[in-house]
Motif scaffolding. Structure first.
Motif, PDB file in Angstrom:
ATOM      1  N   LEU A 178     -29.185   7.235  52.993  1.00  0.00           N
ATOM      2  CA  LEU A 178     -29.413   5.509  52.524  1.00  0.00           C
ATOM      3  C   LEU A 178     -29.731   4.703  53.593  1.00  0.00           C
ATOM      4  CD1 LEU A 178     -24.797   5.698  51.677  1.00  0.00           C
ATOM      5  CD2 LEU A 178     -26.964   5.004  49.939  1.00  0.00           C
ATOM      6  N   GLY A 179     -30.620   5.278  54.678  1.00  0.00           N
ATOM      7  CA  GLY A 179     -31.330   4.584  55.926  1.00  0.00           C
ATOM      8  C   GLY A 179     -29.978   4.049  56.584  1.00  0.00           C
ATOM      9  N   LEU A 180     -28.701   4.259  56.600  1.00  0.00           N
ATOM     10  CA  LEU A 180     -27.908   3.555  57.904  1.00  0.00           C
ATOM     11  C   LEU A 180     -28.343   4.016  59.610  1.00  0.00           C
ATOM     12  CD1 LEU A 180     -24.430   4.085  55.644  1.00  0.00           C
ATOM     13  CD2 LEU A 180     -26.212   1.930  56.159  1.00  0.00           C
ATOM     14  N   THR A 181     -28.010   4.208  59.913  1.00  0.00           N
ATOM     15  CA  THR A 181     -27.106   4.180  62.077  1.00  0.00           C
ATOM     16  C   THR A 181     -26.333   4.819  61.896  1.00  0.00           C
ATOM     17  OG1 THR A 181     -26.758   1.861  62.107  1.00  0.00           O
ATOM     18  CG2 THR A 181     -29.197   1.994  62.118  1.00  0.00           C
ATOM     19  N   PHE A 182     -26.189   5.737  63.250  1.00  0.00           N
ATOM     20  CA  PHE A 182     -25.188   6.118  63.259  1.00  0.00           C
ATOM     21  C   PHE A 182     -24.283   5.732  64.201  1.00  0.00           C
ATOM     22  CE2 PHE A 182     -21.831   9.714  63.004  1.00  0.00           C
ATOM     23  CZ  PHE A 182     -21.149   9.457  62.783  1.00  0.00           C
ATOM     24  N   ASP A 183     -24.392   3.806  64.650  1.00  0.00           N
ATOM     25  CA  ASP A 183     -23.811   3.626  66.160  1.00  0.00           C
ATOM     26  C   ASP A 183     -23.159   3.704  67.158  1.00  0.00           C
ATOM     27  OD1 ASP A 183     -25.958   1.273  64.494  1.00  0.00           O
ATOM     28  OD2 ASP A 183     -24.475   0.235  64.267  1.00  0.00           O
ATOM     29  N   GLY A 184     -23.590   3.626  68.100  1.00  0.00           N
ATOM     30  CA  GLY A 184     -22.383   4.553  69.370  1.00  0.00           C
ATOM     31  C   GLY A 184     -23.137   5.384  69.932  1.00  0.00           C
ATOM     32  N   THR A 185     -22.791   5.533  70.932  1.00  0.00           N
ATOM     33  CA  THR A 185     -23.398   6.281  72.361  1.00  0.00           C
ATOM     34  C   THR A 185     -22.166   7.726  72.844  1.00  0.00           C
ATOM     35  OG1 THR A 185     -22.037   5.185  74.346  1.00  0.00           O
ATOM     36  CG2 THR A 185     -24.085   3.988  73.669  1.00  0.00           C
ATOM     37  N   GLN A 186     -23.519   9.015  73.533  1.00  0.00           N
ATOM     38  CA  GLN A 186     -22.579  10.291  73.590  1.00  0.00           C
ATOM     39  C   GLN A 186     -21.508   9.564  75.020  1.00  0.00           C
ATOM     40  OE1 GLN A 186     -25.442  12.679  75.086  1.00  0.00           O
ATOM     41  NE2 GLN A 186     -23.882  14.052  75.224  1.00  0.00           N
ATOM     42  N   ARG A 187     -20.605  10.478  74.989  1.00  0.00           N
ATOM     43  CA  ARG A 187     -19.415  10.296  75.744  1.00  0.00           C
ATOM     44  C   ARG A 187     -19.545  10.807  76.952  1.00  0.00           C
ATOM     45  NH1 ARG A 187     -13.472   9.265  75.849  1.00  0.00           N
ATOM     46  NH2 ARG A 187     -14.072   8.206  73.931  1.00  0.00           N
ATOM     47  N   THR A 188     -20.548  10.183  78.065  1.00  0.00           N
ATOM     48  CA  THR A 188     -20.854  11.232  79.593  1.00  0.00           C
ATOM     49  C   THR A 188     -19.537  11.673  80.104  1.00  0.00           C
ATOM     50  OG1 THR A 188     -20.961   9.287  80.389  1.00  0.00           O
ATOM     51  CG2 THR A 188     -23.116  10.941  79.312  1.00  0.00           C
TER      52      THR A 188
END
Length: 548
Positions: free
Chosen positions: A199-209
């Motif tokens: 669908l061309g969708l991003t997966f917004d967010g970050t790695q929990r370090t």
């Protein structure tokens, strides 16, 4: 209680009376499926069950050769159990799982108090400890009650969206690729979702370090006697340890701690886990005997969410849509409740009962829920490993907070998922009370008065909407008949009930109240009985009309 010690589930109405024959009869293309669900984890299985209960022809596929045999997630909270009841399998979960009655807190090795986990106004007052291999086995058994099994060793490798269907390319065990056409496709295949990427969708967010979770199933030799219905939480400097009893007599150990060396991979061994348990509890002598079959895991996390959970006829659910650190056991439960939310909406649009916009409310409601969970888990000071300042605060204030009935109630409400609501949803009518039970809230299972017996949930069904007229006396009959006439032209499945509730201080529904309840048990509208315009306006917006 039944003979096994599980709490019996109240009888509910037959689940298929109001469902018409599905689309796709003679004359349509025989190779066109109603829906393809990609991924046979708990979310995908729950969604496939929900859709089959609405008579959709559902194919569920998974690239794995069979059901997982790993323990993984281990708690289903009360609202999740209500969703499983709607899917016809809560009784099996109660029979297999262990009810958890309370959480016992220890700070720096000293008892700090107890959080009661039980909740009123539900058939499931306690959450249930049950491991994911059992969860998937029980869901799969229910799926087979309703139709074909999962098609295993079938990997979705491409999606071909069209105007009125979606082509799904499936690669089978021998490498051969075939295309299945479906009216709808739902990606439930995890964080690397092909459906989401297609669908061309991003997966917004970050790695929990800086955070890791280490898990081990074991039988401990330590100073805390085995208690089959009690969770224990041990908080110490830079470590939080949670222990849950699991079926079979073992204990699940979760340790949240900082991540000093992210290059270390693989599950913890017994020695590492023993050191962590000793550090969290302050005990010098701890011995752990791993269970057979074993379960050990080291996990690091991302906090991510898709910008939308829908692209035309393709949708996302579970970890394909959102994921976060497994703090609070929320991932499994949020996925199950998302499937519960999506199932009836997708079926209603598919059958032509409701406009296409109903599916957009799945995205808005589920994303809001996921973002709320994500924010709450980032602030969960009772599970995140504390520094010295937070540890000092917990030692001083946690015992007082646990003794405060109002604070304890708020904690149980959050854990049970009963406090989550859709008040800001476009599907929640704006009129009604400004306090107490409001549109978007889960409807509690208030006890019925007189000889009616049972609770309000026994009058609801996942297969239809419910219009409840609180009162039940003869002088309300003319209003009830007027509501029946008003709703008759609309296509969505709807049942009318006139009921009397037992008088209770926390059951704030006066006589003469009219409630429109969604199939998932959330309140859509609350109005006085003399207000006939609001139900009509609501149905004009959200329901198609029957052919004249």
């Amino acid at each position: 209680m039944n003979a096994s010690g599980s709490r019996a589930v109240p009888h509910r109405e037959p689940q298929d009376e109001t469902v018409p024959h599905r689309k796709g009869s003679a004359g349509e293309r025989h190779d066109l499926r109603d829906a393809v669900v990609v991924g046979a984890g708990p979310t995908g299985l729950a969604l496939a069950i929900a859709l089959r209960q609405y008579a959709l022809d559902v194919l569920i596929v998974d690239k794995a050769p069979g059901t997982k045999r790993e323990a993984r997630a281990s708690v289903v909270w009360q609202r999740g159990l209500e969703a499983l009841r709607d899917l016809g399998c809560a009784e099996a979960f109660l029979h297999r799982g262990l009810p958890l009655e309370c959480g016992e807190f220890h700070v720096c090795g000293s008892p700090a108090g107890v959080q009661e986990l039980s909740m009123p106004h539900t058939a499931f007052p306690c959450p249930v400890s049950i491991e994911q291999d059992d969860i998937e086995r029980l869901l799969r058994a229910r799926l087979r009650d309703l139709g074909p099994d999962v098609r295993w060793s079938s990997e979705a490798v491409a999606l071909r969206p069209g105007h009125d269907s979606v082509g799904v390319d499936l690669r089978g065990p021998g490498g051969r690729v075939r295309t299945v056409e479906a009216r709808w496709v739902v990606g439930c295949e995890g964080s690397h979702s092909l459906v989401r990427r297609s669908l061309g969708l991003t997966f917004d967010g970050t790695q929990r370090t800086g955070l890791q979770c280490l898990q081990l199933n074991a039988r401990p030799d330590w100073s805390h006697p085995g208690t089959p219905h009690r969770t224990r939480i041990f908080v110490n400097h830079r470590i939080t340890l949670i222990t849950d009893p699991v079926p079979g007599g073992a204990t699940r150990f979760y340790a949240f701690r900082p991540d000093p060396d992210p290059t270390v991979e693989g599950p913890p061994d017994v020695a590492e886990m023993t050191r962590l348990v000793a550090s969290a509890t302050g005990e010098e002598t701890v011995r752990l005997e791993p269970t057979e079959p074993g379960w050990a895991n080291r996990a690091r996390f991302h906090d991510r969410i898709a910008p939308t959970l829908r692209g035309g006829r393709a949708l996302l659910a579970g970890d394909s849509a959102h994921l976060w650190a497994p703090i609070g056991g929320r991932g499994l439960n949020t996925g199950l409740l998302g499937a519960h939310n999506l199932g009836w909406k997708l079926a209603a649009v598919h059958h032509g009962w409701c406009p296409d916009a109903l599916l957009d409310t799945y995205t808005s409601e589920q994303r809001r829920t996921a973002l709320d969970v994500m924010r709450a888990m980032r602030r969960n000071v009772l599970e995140l490993p504390p520094g010295r300042a937070m540890l000092t605060a917990l030692r001083l204030f946690l015992p007082t907070a646990l003794r405060n009935r109002r604070a304890a109630r708020r904690g149980a409400l959050l854990l049970s998922d009963f406090g989550r609501h859709y008040r800001d949803s476009g599907l929640s009518g704006r009129r009604g009370a400004r306090t107490g039970l409001r549109p978007g809230d889960r409807l509690p299972d208030f006890p019925l008065a007189g000889g009616q017996g049972g609770g309000l949930h026994g009058l609801l069904s996942y297969q239809h909407w419910s219009l409840l007229h609180i009162g039940g006396a003869e002088h309300h009959a003319r209003h009830t008949e007027r509501l029946r006439e008003l709703t008759r032209p609309y296509a969505l499945p709807l049942r009318h009930r006139s009921v009397s509730l037992r008088a209770e201080p926390d059951a704030p529904l006066p006589e003469g109240t009219v409630l429109l309840v969604r199939p998932d048990g959330h309140l859509a509208l609350r109005v006085p009985e003399l207000d006939h315009r609001s139900p009509a306006a609501y149905l004009d917006r959200w329901s198609a009309r029957r052919p004249t």
